[in-house]
Each structure stands twice: as structure tokens, then as C-alpha cells.
Scaffold this motif. Structure first.
Motif, PDB file in Angstrom:
ATOM      1  N   ASP A   1      52.768  38.760  46.853  1.00  0.00           N
ATOM      2  CA  ASP A   1      52.556  37.551  47.384  1.00  0.00           C
ATOM      3  C   ASP A   1      51.449  36.799  46.815  1.00  0.00           C
ATOM      4  O   ASP A   1      50.638  35.942  47.788  1.00  0.00           O
ATOM      5  CB  ASP A   1      52.143  37.965  48.830  1.00  0.00           C
TER       6      ASP A   1
ATOM      7  N   ALA B   1      47.054  46.694  45.282  1.00  0.00           N
ATOM      8  CA  ALA B   1      45.900  47.506  45.396  1.00  0.00           C
ATOM      9  C   ALA B   1      46.532  49.101  45.467  1.00  0.00           C
ATOM     10  O   ALA B   1      46.150  49.998  44.655  1.00  0.00           O
ATOM     11  CB  ALA B   1      45.043  47.573  46.558  1.00  0.00           C
TER      12      ALA B   1
ATOM     13  N   PHE C   1      38.160  45.404  47.055  1.00  0.00           N
ATOM     14  CA  PHE C   1      38.872  46.174  45.994  1.00  0.00           C
ATOM     15  C   PHE C   1      38.393  46.153  44.818  1.00  0.00           C
ATOM     16  O   PHE C   1      38.225  45.381  44.065  1.00  0.00           O
ATOM     17  CB  PHE C   1      40.399  45.817  46.019  1.00  0.00           C
TER      18      PHE C   1
ATOM     19  N   ALA D   1      53.396  42.753  48.618  1.00  0.00           N
ATOM     20  CA  ALA D   1      54.060  44.009  48.189  1.00  0.00           C
ATOM     21  C   ALA D   1      53.234  44.368  46.729  1.00  0.00           C
ATOM     22  O   ALA D   1      52.684  43.328  46.366  1.00  0.00           O
ATOM     23  CB  ALA D   1      55.322  43.907  47.503  1.00  0.00           C
TER      24      ALA D   1
ATOM     25  N   ASP E   1      47.236  45.907  34.868  1.00  0.00           N
ATOM     26  CA  ASP E   1      47.166  45.178  36.242  1.00  0.00           C
ATOM     27  C   ASP E   1      47.142  43.658  36.023  1.00  0.00           C
ATOM     28  O   ASP E   1      46.142  43.188  35.875  1.00  0.00           O
ATOM     29  CB  ASP E   1      45.992  45.599  37.012  1.00  0.00           C
ATOM     30  N   LEU E   2      47.995  43.014  36.410  1.00  0.00           N
ATOM     31  CA  LEU E   2      48.114  41.511  36.202  1.00  0.00           C
ATOM     32  C   LEU E   2      47.818  40.621  37.349  1.00  0.00           C
ATOM     33  O   LEU E   2      47.302  39.312  37.249  1.00  0.00           O
ATOM     34  CB  LEU E   2      49.555  41.031  35.820  1.00  0.00           C
ATOM     35  N   GLY E   3      47.754  41.243  38.407  1.00  0.00           N
ATOM     36  CA  GLY E   3      47.150  40.577  39.705  1.00  0.00           C
ATOM     37  C   GLY E   3      48.208  39.549  40.088  1.00  0.00           C
ATOM     38  O   GLY E   3      48.819  39.774  41.261  1.00  0.00           O
TER      39      GLY E   3
ATOM     40  N   SER F   1      41.383  38.026  37.121  1.00  0.00           N
ATOM     41  CA  SER F   1      42.242  36.817  37.924  1.00  0.00           C
ATOM     42  C   SER F   1      41.391  36.098  38.694  1.00  0.00           C
ATOM     43  O   SER F   1      41.621  34.714  38.805  1.00  0.00           O
ATOM     44  CB  SER F   1      43.356  37.429  38.819  1.00  0.00           C
TER      45      SER F   1
ATOM     46  N   ILE G   1      38.229  42.468  43.533  1.00  0.00           N
ATOM     47  CA  ILE G   1      38.964  41.603  44.256  1.00  0.00           C
ATOM     48  C   ILE G   1      38.634  41.478  45.749  1.00  0.00           C
ATOM     49  O   ILE G   1      37.806  42.379  46.324  1.00  0.00           O
ATOM     50  CB  ILE G   1      40.622  42.047  44.343  1.00  0.00           C
TER      51      ILE G   1
ATOM     52  N   SER H   1      50.986  41.581  42.325  1.00  0.00           N
ATOM     53  CA  SER H   1      51.112  41.349  43.896  1.00  0.00           C
ATOM     54  C   SER H   1      52.500  40.624  44.029  1.00  0.00           C
ATOM     55  O   SER H   1      53.118  39.834  43.230  1.00  0.00           O
ATOM     56  CB  SER H   1      50.161  40.311  44.436  1.00  0.00           C
TER      57      SER H   1
HETATM   58  C1  LIG Z   1      44.929  40.463  43.663  1.00  0.00           C
HETATM   59  C2  LIG Z   1      44.722  41.487  42.735  1.00  0.00           C
HETATM   60  C3  LIG Z   1      44.873  42.960  43.171  1.00  0.00           C
HETATM   61  C4  LIG Z   1      45.098  43.353  44.533  1.00  0.00           C
HETATM   62  O1  LIG Z   1      46.373  42.836  45.021  1.00  0.00           O
HETATM   63  P1  LIG Z   1      46.894  42.912  46.659  1.00  0.00           P
HETATM   64  O2  LIG Z   1      48.263  42.647  46.503  1.00  0.00           O
HETATM   65  O3  LIG Z   1      45.981  41.936  47.110  1.00  0.00           O
HETATM   66  O4  LIG Z   1      46.704  44.257  46.966  1.00  0.00           O
HETATM   67  C5  LIG Z   1      44.612  44.024  42.336  1.00  0.00           C
HETATM   68  N1  LIG Z   1      44.321  43.743  41.129  1.00  0.00           N
HETATM   69  C6  LIG Z   1      44.252  42.432  40.559  1.00  0.00           C
HETATM   70  C7  LIG Z   1      43.883  42.100  38.923  1.00  0.00           C
HETATM   71  C8  LIG Z   1      44.421  41.201  41.588  1.00  0.00           C
HETATM   72  O5  LIG Z   1      44.396  40.027  40.955  1.00  0.00           O
END
Ligand SMILES: *Cc1c(COP(=O)(O)O)cnc(C)c1O
Length: 472
Positions: free
Chosen positions: A295, A155, A185, A303, A259-261, A229, A181, A293
Motif C-alpha cells: 500500500d 514490516a 519500525f 500487505a 527491502d525496497l519499501g 525510503s 520507518i 509494501s
Molecule cells: C515502509 C517501509 C517498511 C514498512 O512497510 P509497512 O508496509 O508499512 O509495514 C519497511 N521497510 C522500508 C524500507 C519501508 O520504506
């Protein structure tokens, strides 16, 4: 009841403190802490005498005063955050801390953190260094990117990127990718927060290349592609791939952000899972910045990892938000160790718990389930315990709709309800988190480790989890 006589039966504080059992407690926990518990418990006892009419129950409380003092002291030191056994089958369980880490990595990181380290110190030259230096080269080698960094979570990555590249300008995003998310978020809201203006294009189900082309103006600062995602749009759909976005962006001198998530670094198809776009693919196709992410499917510490063109990574490193969102030394240490595993896919799959669990063959899970069943069989008189095929989830908003074939130990208690059993399992010293399907408590063995199987068996043997008389 003679209350005054009862009050007099409460041992005096100095007598209590001289007692052998209390002395032991003092040695273990300190005089200060024990004194505090003595006062708490004797006050409580006085109040109890004040409102009680029953001499016998008062005497019982006086008799167990020392026990109550010990319990009070122990409670002060019992951590509220505890290890639990995840028998839900959801590998990236957000409520249970998402990606578990390899104990070997944690041990090495703990050794490092318990002393000073070269976190921001260049040992060769003796001058100030960057905390990203410990894993930047690794990330570049693994993903093929020019440069890399990491912030607190993904995020933060999105917020930082939009703020650094698009502050005061417009960012083009497809309507079908305006995701929310977990934890509220939402792309439109992050956009606002970062002072960028969202320029939605296309429709929910279809976005075409010309939608992007036509939206580019003087105000445009970037094109953003968000991996959906945690949901899928199926049916009559179309979206624009990253290659095409890159070519549109290049013509207009704009960067493409993806943003791959999840941050997948290996090809999951090889393990019978659906293809999930990898970071390497995005980099190769020309995305200028890719964030993900630490994790989720990467299986590392919390991270937000950002890789891409050096020009843009440098802009991010200079941004003021970076100071507020930077990763701590613990994360930096663990991230380096986890990323090193990716130098060989074989090591990654073996040594990163998340990857090990999602790639664990069905036969192996079934074997574990059989073994677990055997260890619980002596409870057959109190519950029906059988094996039941089930589906594990990846969770954490990764690969939704995808169930992985798994095997569960299904328990149907005879004297109590499944709901009551589920509650009791949560209250064990090492809580076991399970789910209920059709009046059975399911222990999905995909997310239960070998040593945890032993812990489950021991706890079932030691605690009265099935008996109706149990009224904890
Ligand atoms: C999970 C996700 C986020 C947020 O990631 P965090 O590490 O939980 O802050 C942002 N963008 C996408 C597309 C996600 O899948």
C-alpha cells in the motif's frame, strides 16, 4: 420550581414507546436499541431536573426528549471510522489510510468475500491449495521473479525473512541503511526480534564493497540492503549497489535480501518524477529476496509482498511465523485485482488511484482547481478565495524531498482565523482535511477526486463554515 411536578411531566416509558415517532425508530433500529436510548435519556432528564433551578430550561428538555432519543440511537450506529476528503496533497497519507483503492476492485472483492471462495482450495484437483496461488503467477510475470508470497505488511516481510534465513546468525547491513520507518519500525530492533545478529559495516555516509567482504564470517547468514525510503544522505556519499552485493554474496554462498519499501513496479521517470528503484530491477540484478509494501507506491491493499528465488520463498512459506503473519482473504482478493492492472502500464496508471494521482499532469490539477474555485466563488463576501501553486508530497516514506508541482484553492476567511476554518472543515459530515500555509487554508487538488469536489462545494453551501456566529 416544583421538582415533583416536573418529574411527573416526563412521559412514561410505555407512552413514549407507543408514540409514532418512536415507533418509526423501533422499526428502523429495533426495540432493544430504542429502549436503551429511552432509558438513557429519561435518566439524564431526571438528573437534570434534580440539579436545575430553572423551570423553563427543564421544560425545553422535556419538549425535545424525543429528539434526544433519536440522536442517541443514531449516534450508536454512526461509525467512528469515516470517509474523509484528503485535500492535503500528500498522496500516501499514513494517517488517512495510505493508498485508497479503486471502488471497482473493492466491489468485486466484496462480492467474492460475501460468499465462500477457493481461497485455499485447488478447484481443478479438489485438494487444499495455497492462498498465494491467486497472485503468485502474476507477481512472477510482472517482476520476473521465480516465486512470490505476501504477508500482513512489509514490516512483517522483513521480520519473517530475517527469522527464516538468519535466525541465530549474522546479517550484514550498511550503517547508512539502518532506517527507522514511521511507527517505530527500526531495522536494528527487527533484527533483534527475529533472532538475527546485526553486523553493521561502513559509516553513515560511505560504505565500500570491501566493508562487506571483510565482515563475512562463518556466522554470516545473509546480506541485507535497505532502501532508505524516507530520507536521503547527500554530499560525500557512497553505497554499494545491488549487483556488487550479489557478486560478493555469491562468492560466499550467501543470499542477498533487499527491502525496497515502496514497491514501485513502473518507471516513474516517464512521468516526470525522480527514478525510484523498481522491483524488476532488483530481481534482474540478482537479489535473492525482495520485499516491499502493498500500500505504498504499488497502490494496493496493506500487505508485505516478497518475491525472489523459489528456494528461499519455500523456506519462508514453511516458517512458523508465516502462519501468524499471513494475509487475509480480503487482501488476497484485492491484491490479485490490483496486480492484474499492472499487466499493462496504461491500465495501472489509469485504474490505480495512487498512480493516477501522482502522474496527474499539472495542467489537469490546475483545471480542477479552477473548477473548484468557481464552485466556491459565491462565498467571496466571507473569504478571499484564490488559486495558489503549491507542492504535493508522495508521503508514506516514499520519494522524500520530492515535491510535485500542484495547484491549490487558497482560502483566507475574513471573520475567523485560518486555524478555525481548518478545524471546521474537519468537523463537516464528510470531513475535509486541509493544511494551513501563511494564514491560508490550502485545498491541494491533486488528492481530491472529481466527485469529492462536488461534496466540498455542497458542504460549503450547506454549512456555515466562515461565519463568526457559528459556534459548533
Ligand atoms: C515502509 C517501509 C517498511 C514498512 O512497510 P509497512 O508496509 O508499512 O509495514 C519497511 N521497510 C522500508 C524500507 C519501508 O520504506
Amino acid at each position: 420550581m416544583d421538582r415533583n411536578a416536573m418529574y411527573r411531566r416526563i412521559p412514561k416509558v410505555d407512552i413514549l414507546l407507543a408514540d409514532d415517532d418512536i415507533q418509526c425508530l423501533i422499526e428502523e433500529y429495533s426495540r432493544e436499541v430504542v429502549m436503551d436510548a429511552v432509558r438513557t435519556q429519561t435518566d439524564a432528564l431526571r438528573r437534570f431536573i434534580g440539579r436545575s433551578e430553572d423551570e423553563k430550561s427543564v421544560q425545553e428538555r422535556i419538549d425535545r426528549l424525543k429528539c434526544d432519543i433519536r440522536r442517541t440511537v443514531e449516534q450508536m450506529y454512526r461509525p467512528n471510522m469515516r470517509r474523509v476528503i484528503n485535500a492535503t496533497g500528500t498522496v500516501l497519507h499514513t494517517n488517512l489510510g495510505r493508498a485508497p483503492l479503486n471502488p471497482r476492485h473493492m466491489q468485486r472483492a466484496a462480492e467474492l468475500i460475501s460468499g465462500y471462495s477457493n481461497l485455499e482450495y485447488h478447484l481443478e484437483s479438489g485438494v487444499r491449495g495455497e492462498r498465494y496461488a491467486h497472485f503468485e503467477k502474476l507477481l512472477c510475470k510482472i517482476t520476473g521473479a521465480e516465486a512470490a508470497m505476501a504477508v500482513n505488511n512489509n514490516a512483517s516481510s522483513v521480520l519473517l525473512i530475517l527469522n527464516a534465513l538468519a535466525h541465530g546468525g549474522e546479517v550484514i547491513v550498511s550503517r547508512g541503511e539502518l532506517v527507522e520507518i514511521g511507527g517505530k519500525f527500526r531495522i536494528p530492533d527487527v533484527m533483534k526480534q527475529s533472532n538475527a545478529i546485526l553486523r553493521e559495516v561502513g559509516t553513515t555516509n560511505k560504505t565500500h564493497p570491501e566493508d562487506y567482504e571483510e565482515a563475512v564470517t562463518e556466522e554470516t547468514k545473509a546480506i541485507l540492503k535497505v532502501h532508505t525510503s524516507n530520507y536521503r544522505i547527500v554530499g560525500f556519499t557512497e553505497s554499494v549497489g545491488i549487483e556488487q552485493l550479489v557478486s560478493i554474496a555469491e562468492k560466499n554462498g550467501l543470499p542477498v535480501i533487499q527491502d525496497l519499501g515502496s514497491g514501485v513496479l513502473i518507471n516513474l521517470e516517464k512521468y516526470g518524477l525522480r527514478h525510484e528503484p523498481t522491483v524488476q530491477e532488483s530481481v534482474k540484478k540478482g537479489a535473492d529476496l525482495v520485499c516491499f509494501s502493498g500500500d505504498k507506491l504499488l497502490g494496493g491493499p496493506q500487505a508485505g509482498i516478497i518475491v525472489g528465488k523459489k528456494k528461499y520463498i519455500d523456506m519462508l512459506k514453511r516458517n512458523q511465523l508465516t502462519r501468524a503473519l499471513r494475509i487475509d482473504k480480503f487482501t488476497a482478493a484485492v491484491l490479485e485485482l490490483v496486480l492484474q492492472e499492472y499487466l499493462s502500464e496504461e491500465n495501472a496508471v489509469r485504474n490505480i488511484p495512487v498512480l493516477r494521482m501522482i502522474t496527474k499532469p499539472y495542467a489537469e490539477v490546475a483545471e480542477d482547481a479552477k473548477c473548484m474555485l468557481k464552485q466556491l466563488e459565491h462565498k467571496k463576501n466571507l473569504a478571499d478565495i484564490t488559486l495558489q501553486p503549491c507542492e504535493s508530497q508522495i508521503g508514506g516514506g516514499s520519494l522524500p524531498l520530492l515535491g510535485i508541482a500542484s495547484m491549490a484553492v487558497a482560502i483566507r476567511p475574513k471573520e475567523i482565523s485560518a486555524g478555525e476554518l481548518e478545524r471546521r472543515l474537519r468537523h463537516l459530515p464528510v470531513p475535509v482535511i486541509a493544511r494551513i500555509v501563511n494564514d491560508h487554508v490550502l485545498l491541494d487538488m491533486r488528492t481530491v477526486g472529481k466527485d469529492e469536489m462536488g461534496q466540498i462545494a455542497e458542504q460549503f453551501a450547506e454549512h456555515r463554515v466562515f461565519e463568526v456566529s457559528d459556534n459548533r
